[in-house]
Design an enzyme around this catalytic site. Structure first.
Site, PDB file in Angstrom:
ATOM      1  N   ASP A   1      -2.054  -2.692   2.105  1.00  0.00           N
ATOM      2  CA  ASP A   1      -1.611  -1.820   1.018  1.00  0.00           C
ATOM      3  C   ASP A   1      -2.548  -1.855  -0.190  1.00  0.00           C
ATOM      4  O   ASP A   1      -2.781  -0.829  -0.832  1.00  0.00           O
ATOM      5  CB  ASP A   1      -0.190  -2.201   0.580  1.00  0.00           C
ATOM      6  CG  ASP A   1       0.799  -2.060   1.735  1.00  0.00           C
ATOM      7  OD1 ASP A   1       0.583  -1.183   2.594  1.00  0.00           O
ATOM      8  OD2 ASP A   1       1.773  -2.836   1.775  1.00  0.00           O
TER       9      ASP A   1
ATOM     10  N   ASP B   1      -0.328   2.817  -4.028  1.00  0.00           N
ATOM     11  CA  ASP B   1       0.048   3.082  -2.649  1.00  0.00           C
ATOM     12  C   ASP B   1       1.562   2.956  -2.570  1.00  0.00           C
ATOM     13  O   ASP B   1       2.140   1.951  -2.976  1.00  0.00           O
ATOM     14  CB  ASP B   1      -0.625   2.055  -1.722  1.00  0.00           C
ATOM     15  CG  ASP B   1      -0.244   2.285  -0.267  1.00  0.00           C
ATOM     16  OD1 ASP B   1      -0.547   3.375   0.247  1.00  0.00           O
ATOM     17  OD2 ASP B   1       0.363   1.388   0.344  1.00  0.00           O
TER      18      ASP B   1
ATOM     19  N   GLU C   1      -0.945   9.001  -3.746  1.00  0.00           N
ATOM     20  CA  GLU C   1      -1.103   9.822  -2.552  1.00  0.00           C
ATOM     21  C   GLU C   1      -0.043  10.914  -2.586  1.00  0.00           C
ATOM     22  O   GLU C   1       1.056  10.718  -3.075  1.00  0.00           O
ATOM     23  CB  GLU C   1      -0.984   8.972  -1.283  1.00  0.00           C
ATOM     24  CG  GLU C   1       0.251   8.108  -1.268  1.00  0.00           C
ATOM     25  CD  GLU C   1       0.273   7.103  -0.126  1.00  0.00           C
ATOM     26  OE1 GLU C   1      -0.442   7.306   0.858  1.00  0.00           O
ATOM     27  OE2 GLU C   1       1.023   6.135  -0.233  1.00  0.00           O
TER      28      GLU C   1
END
Ligand SMILES: [Zn+2]
Length: 385
Positions: free
Chosen positions: A344, A177, A261
């Protein structure tokens, strides 16, 4: 095969400096003169004429004194710039200015050599230049760029062709993340801090830049300050790159599959403070390093879609908690299953699950993701990026 540039500081003697100055000057002269002449020809005939260095050598005999490959490379660069302009991709090519960093590029035709325990380098037309070879490489030198910064430091950059050497498969997968406070948080719960020294250097840079803006244009002091600011910029860049290189290599070493991501930078850039932080942590550079290193070493990087709500889903039960859209919520308890989440870490775990889901949706067994050094060579092609 991959091409990597290795840059080293060099310490030319007076004679070598003169030689370099000639090369910089001739390359600049040829580039600017031919650019302007080609532009005139284009205006009057509507045609692109490729002016070669040879066509000027009669009238400007000093061009004969320097490495002819340096001029050929200038010709190539000029054509690339000119063609981009013609195809409306860019504006008219910029003329080279004496006031900026100077450089020329030549090709290695077998004459590049290191000597005296790597303390000297010989390049075409210039032998035995003192060099600080702080790191080695294993490959073939294709081209050489000599440069001089505005504060009279000299560098040599070697473009080296190296073989890709896949590492043995690793048996781990990881989800990452990307954050602001922590540069990355991984699915194992590990947090990699955003480097504080970068903020420190950046504050210093801001201070020096303010000083610069107050100085009288054209003054000696302003010129000195301009150089100081440029050096600080470089220093910050180097610090950041070093850190990102180490970090990306570490992640690639340990893991076979890396799920990240797809960057949401666009949406977040509207907030200037966040934007500064984003540039500070350089997510996009990290992602690009992970991606190309994965291809060198036989790893897989998979990007989960932008709209995947990695922060909102409970990793334990899948419940979607919209409250967590608020970036200030760092910890939350799932209303459905009662799991307590670090924002997170939970997101990183979701990113990993989503990545594995994407890689296995064609029926591939998760274990087989570790079977090959590189997933790229398997017949069922996963959505690689
Ligand atoms: Zn839950």
């Amino acid at each position: 095969m991959k091409r990597i540039a290795y840059k080293y500081r060099i310490y030319p003697n007076t004679e070598q400096k003169i030689l370099f100055a000639k090369c910089f000057g001739c390359v600049r002269f040829f580039y600017n003169k031919s650019l302007s002449d080609m532009n005139e020809i284009y205006k009057s005939t509507g045609k692109f004429k490729n002016i070669t260095p040879a066509s000027y050598k009669e009238d400007y005999s000093f061009l004969k004194e320097v490495d002819s490959l340096a001029l050929s490379n200038a010709q190539l660069n000029r054509n690339t710039a000119f063609k981009a302009f013609f195809s409306h991709k860019t504006g008219f090519p910029k003329f080279k200015s004496k006031r900026n960093d100077q450089s020329y590029t030549t090709n290695n035709q077998g004459s590049v050599k290191f000597s005296n325990n790597n303390r000297y380098i010989s390049i075409p037309k210039c032998s035995r230049i003192r060099i600080k070879k702080h790191r080695g490489f294993d490959g073939i030198i294709k081209s050489i760029t000599v440069s001089m910064t505005t504060d009279n430091r000299y560098y040599i950059s070697l473009l080296v062709e190296e073989e890709n050497k896949p590492m043995g498969p690793a048996n781990k997968m990881i989800g990452l993340d990307l954050g602001i406070k922590d540069l990355i948080v991984d699915s194992n719960g590990k947090k990699y801090k955003n480097q504080k020294y970068l903020t420190k250097s950046q504050n210093k840079l801001a201070r020096e830049q303010r000083k610069l803006s107050k100085m009288v244009k054209g003054s000696n002091n302003r010129n000195k300050q301009r150089i100081k600011v440029a050096r600080l910029h470089k220093h910050i860049q180097n610090q950041r790159n070093d850190y990102l290189h180490k970090l990306s290599k570490h992640i690639i070493d340990e893991n076979q599959v890396i799920c990240i991501e797809d960057l949401k930078v666009k949406g977040m850039m509207s907030d200037s403070k966040i934007a500064r932080n984003i540039s500070d942590v350089s997510w996009s550079r990290l992602v690009s390093m992970l991606t190309y290193k994965a291809s060198w070493y036989g790893r897989t990087v998979i990007k989960v879609p932008k709209d995947y709500p990695s922060s909102q889903l409970c990793h334990a039960c899948g419940y979607k908690n919209s409250i967590t859209k608020n970036l200030n919520i760092r910890k939350w308890t799932c209303p459905k299953c009662g799991s307590i989440h670090d924002r997170d870490i939970n997101a990183a775990k979701n990113i990993l699950s989503k990545g594995i889901e994407m890689l296995t949706k064609d029926g591939t067994h998760p274990d087989s993701l570790f079977m090959l050094g590189s997933l790229e060579s398997s017949s069922k092609k996963p959505p690689l990026l």
